[in-house]
Design an enzyme around this catalytic site. Sequence first.
Site, short mmCIF file in Angstrom:
data_model
loop_
_atom_site.label_atom_id
_atom_site.label_comp_id
_atom_site.label_asym_id
_atom_site.label_seq_id
_atom_site.Cartn_x
_atom_site.Cartn_y
_atom_site.Cartn_z
N GLU A 99 12.40 71.14 64.94
CA GLU A 99 11.04 71.05 65.49
C GLU A 99 10.15 72.12 65.15
OE1 GLU A 99 11.70 70.10 69.52
OE2 GLU A 99 9.53 69.82 69.91
N GLU A 113 8.72 71.42 61.70
CA GLU A 113 7.77 70.25 61.61
C GLU A 113 6.27 70.84 62.37
OE1 GLU A 113 9.07 66.95 63.98
OE2 GLU A 113 7.18 65.75 63.83
N CYS A 144 12.31 66.62 72.96
CA CYS A 144 13.59 66.51 73.81
C CYS A 144 13.95 66.18 75.20
CB CYS A 144 14.18 68.05 73.35
SG CYS A 144 13.12 69.14 74.37
N SER A 192 7.10 65.09 68.45
CA SER A 192 8.05 65.54 67.19
C SER A 192 8.89 64.42 66.83
CB SER A 192 8.69 66.81 67.72
OG SER A 192 9.74 67.01 67.03
N LYS A 223 19.22 61.22 80.42
CA LYS A 223 20.15 61.54 79.07
C LYS A 223 21.23 60.43 79.12
CE LYS A 223 18.72 65.47 77.53
NZ LYS A 223 18.08 65.41 76.25
N GLU A 246 19.40 57.89 77.46
CA GLU A 246 19.07 57.85 75.91
C GLU A 246 20.29 58.12 75.00
OE1 GLU A 246 19.05 62.32 75.08
OE2 GLU A 246 17.27 62.19 73.68
N GLU A 300 19.14 53.10 68.58
CA GLU A 300 18.93 53.70 67.23
C GLU A 300 19.91 54.97 67.07
OE1 GLU A 300 16.79 53.74 69.72
OE2 GLU A 300 15.38 55.55 69.87
N CYS A 348 14.68 71.34 83.03
CA CYS A 348 16.00 70.75 83.23
C CYS A 348 16.95 71.27 84.11
CB CYS A 348 16.91 70.79 81.97
SG CYS A 348 15.90 69.80 80.58
S1 SF4 Z 1 16.48 66.95 82.99
FE1 SF4 Z 1 14.25 66.35 83.43
S2 SF4 Z 1 13.02 67.69 81.91
FE2 SF4 Z 1 15.30 67.74 81.43
S3 SF4 Z 1 15.41 66.32 79.88
FE3 SF4 Z 1 16.05 65.27 81.67
S4 SF4 Z 1 14.37 64.33 82.54
FE4 SF4 Z 1 13.68 65.64 80.84
#
Ligand code: SF4
Lengths: 477, 230
Positions: free
Chosen positions: A163, A166, A215, A235, A275, A278, A283, A453
Amino acid sequence: MSLCIKGGEGLVEKIRTFPPSPVNEKLKTYRKGELAGIVRVSDRCVGCDTCRTQCPTGAMMGEIGTRHKIDYDRCINCGQCLINCPFGAIEQMSFLDEVMKKLEDKNSFVVAIVAPAVRVALAEEFGKPPGTLTVSRLHLALKKAGFHIFENNFAADQTIMEEGTELIGRIAYWELGLKEIEFEIKDIRPISWVKKVKLDLKEFENKPLPQFTSCCPAWVRYAEVYYPEILPHLSSCKSPQQMAGPTAKTYGALKVWKVNPERIYTVGIMPCTAKIYEASRPEFDSAWRWLKEKGLVTTKFKDVDAVLTTRDLAELFRRKGINPIEFSENEKPENFEWYSGGGTIFGTSGGVMEAALRFAWSVLSGQEPPALSEKWNFVKVRGYTHPRVEAKITIPLKSELKKEIGLDEVTLNVCVVNGIGYRGLHIKDVLEEVLAGTSKYHFIEVMTCPGGCLNGGGQPVEPMGTSWIDPVLPLPL
Amino acid sequence: MKEVVLRHPLSSRIVHFVNMICWYGLFLSGILVYFKMVDNYERAFLMKLHILFAAILTLVIVSYIVVTPDRVFLFMQEVLNWDKDTIAWWKNFGGYPYKFLGKTKIYKYIEKFWFAKPGCPPQTKYNAGQKLLGLTVIFSLAILGFTGWFLYFFREALGKNGVLLFFNLHVWIAIIVTLFVTFVHIPLVLVNWPDFVSMFRLGSGTVPVEWAKEHNPKWFEREVAELKED
Ligand code: SF4
Ligand code: SF4
Ligand code: SF4
């Protein structure tokens, strides 16, 4: 199944979980094949309406007194509604049962990708005060449970190199007018090494400034759904979790652990509910694609097979009778357990920004100050309780660059969005300025959760809910 | 003409009436929503009604305090005035158990107990039971109003434990006090019919002198003494 909040401390209800089911697969999603409905509202909802005012997208719907409902087309899976519900009425999808089975399965090589914010929160689930750090004792507890470790902080270091590179590329192309740039990345402890990087800046033609971080998967989804025109500014790097998964299944499997990549089952251990979705994005199967090209695997697999939240991990330990607090904090790291200070601050708002600035500073100035030097200290970009912070960072240029561009230093304008805010309150004008071409920033960090987070939707539920005060105050605390 | 004495001035009667309507409006809407007895759309409507009743009640009570502070003061003085006769009243609940059960067969089983004895020590304007009810209503109105409006406007400032505490206080105080009012206060007022009439009749809030002498002799003596002074 239900998970105890900090062993049932306070009046706050337990967070209940549910396993992924065909219902979740059938919910309409933005990308075909990914999981939706990561959080859901249960019958226990009393309609206090708290969650609605914490939702960054307006996906949480309902009036006071009514059972609230999530519009999954608008939901970005951040889980802020869940950790802010005082009644424990919002439930979380959990892969805990599946992971437990994999840990029992002798044929599986289970790798824990453990995120920075987990280590400062897990102890709360075992009766310790908030902020109690568990690093090597967390590693030891994970190993005892049957995991192998790939530090997500190690992957955060990978992320920041990509990152940061970049960002340098975008600045060199758009701000300094260069056609190519060459620099060295060096001295990554404990193994000193130097890597020469030469960037052909033509590829940055379609990667404008300012650059946004990428991220936080909830922020990425927010951008995709609400501001798709902004995507070229994001990014192009994957998040640390999604870098860790394929690295573990390729380099880790082939060079470090020497196991068949098909046996590797990667588990993100995250402070985050986004996550979970995610990892399911279609992909993210690059390890499989790379290994298939090499003729090393046949069966298709994902880069990250499952994600557990901090709460899930605590429950896993409880079920296995493991108390991470009882382990030693002095274990020497090995393999993928190493990481830098830059990697670990990813867990807090402003941390990714600070790590990227350290990288850019080192590359552009050609200097490598000592670890605790003030020169590295970009704490002014930390969000804390401010919804948004901005800073000007001046970087002295190394002699080659000075000659080439005719400048002694560059000044970067940076901005940290600390929580997207109710219906995008903290971010909307930043995005609109960027789209209108009037933004003064070079780099913008966005964390969906207030505080970053550390305060993610997968963390132990804090009964006093410190992030709550924001909506009722005209001024930041 | 029958001699009468003023027991409930107009301002107090208006506040009592509004309080009664709003309290039961708030209670019914709250119960239907809390126990999910109706579906989501109706709950949304009922909560709006709940907030409307709360706003009216708050406004009327605040106006009462601001416009007639003297009445509020006198009322507070009365309900907080616990003398030896007030305490003595609790020994047999002012003779009410005897009044209701004295002529029934059950009485022979309970006559030995303290609470079944006949007689009533002289009371001031309100008897000890009414004083307790008055205090209960004042404090529960204050707690319900405070917790309700705080939850409505500033719940984010409370933290999750705070919200749970306020929410549970709000719900359970409302339920307990409503049960008390419905099953104790209302039946007893109906028994004391002249008091009930003085509160609800169109016209003056008076009670017959004879009734006042019998039920609230201390108050009656004071009123007469004050009148003589005037
Ligand atoms: S905990 Fe909250 S800020 Fe951290 S990656 Fe997950 S959604 Fe984003
Ligand atoms: S915060 Fe919880 S109880 Fe309150 S409306 Fe939302 S889901 Fe329902
Ligand atoms: S708070 Fe986050 S997870 Fe909850 S409904 Fe809103 S967008 Fe979805």
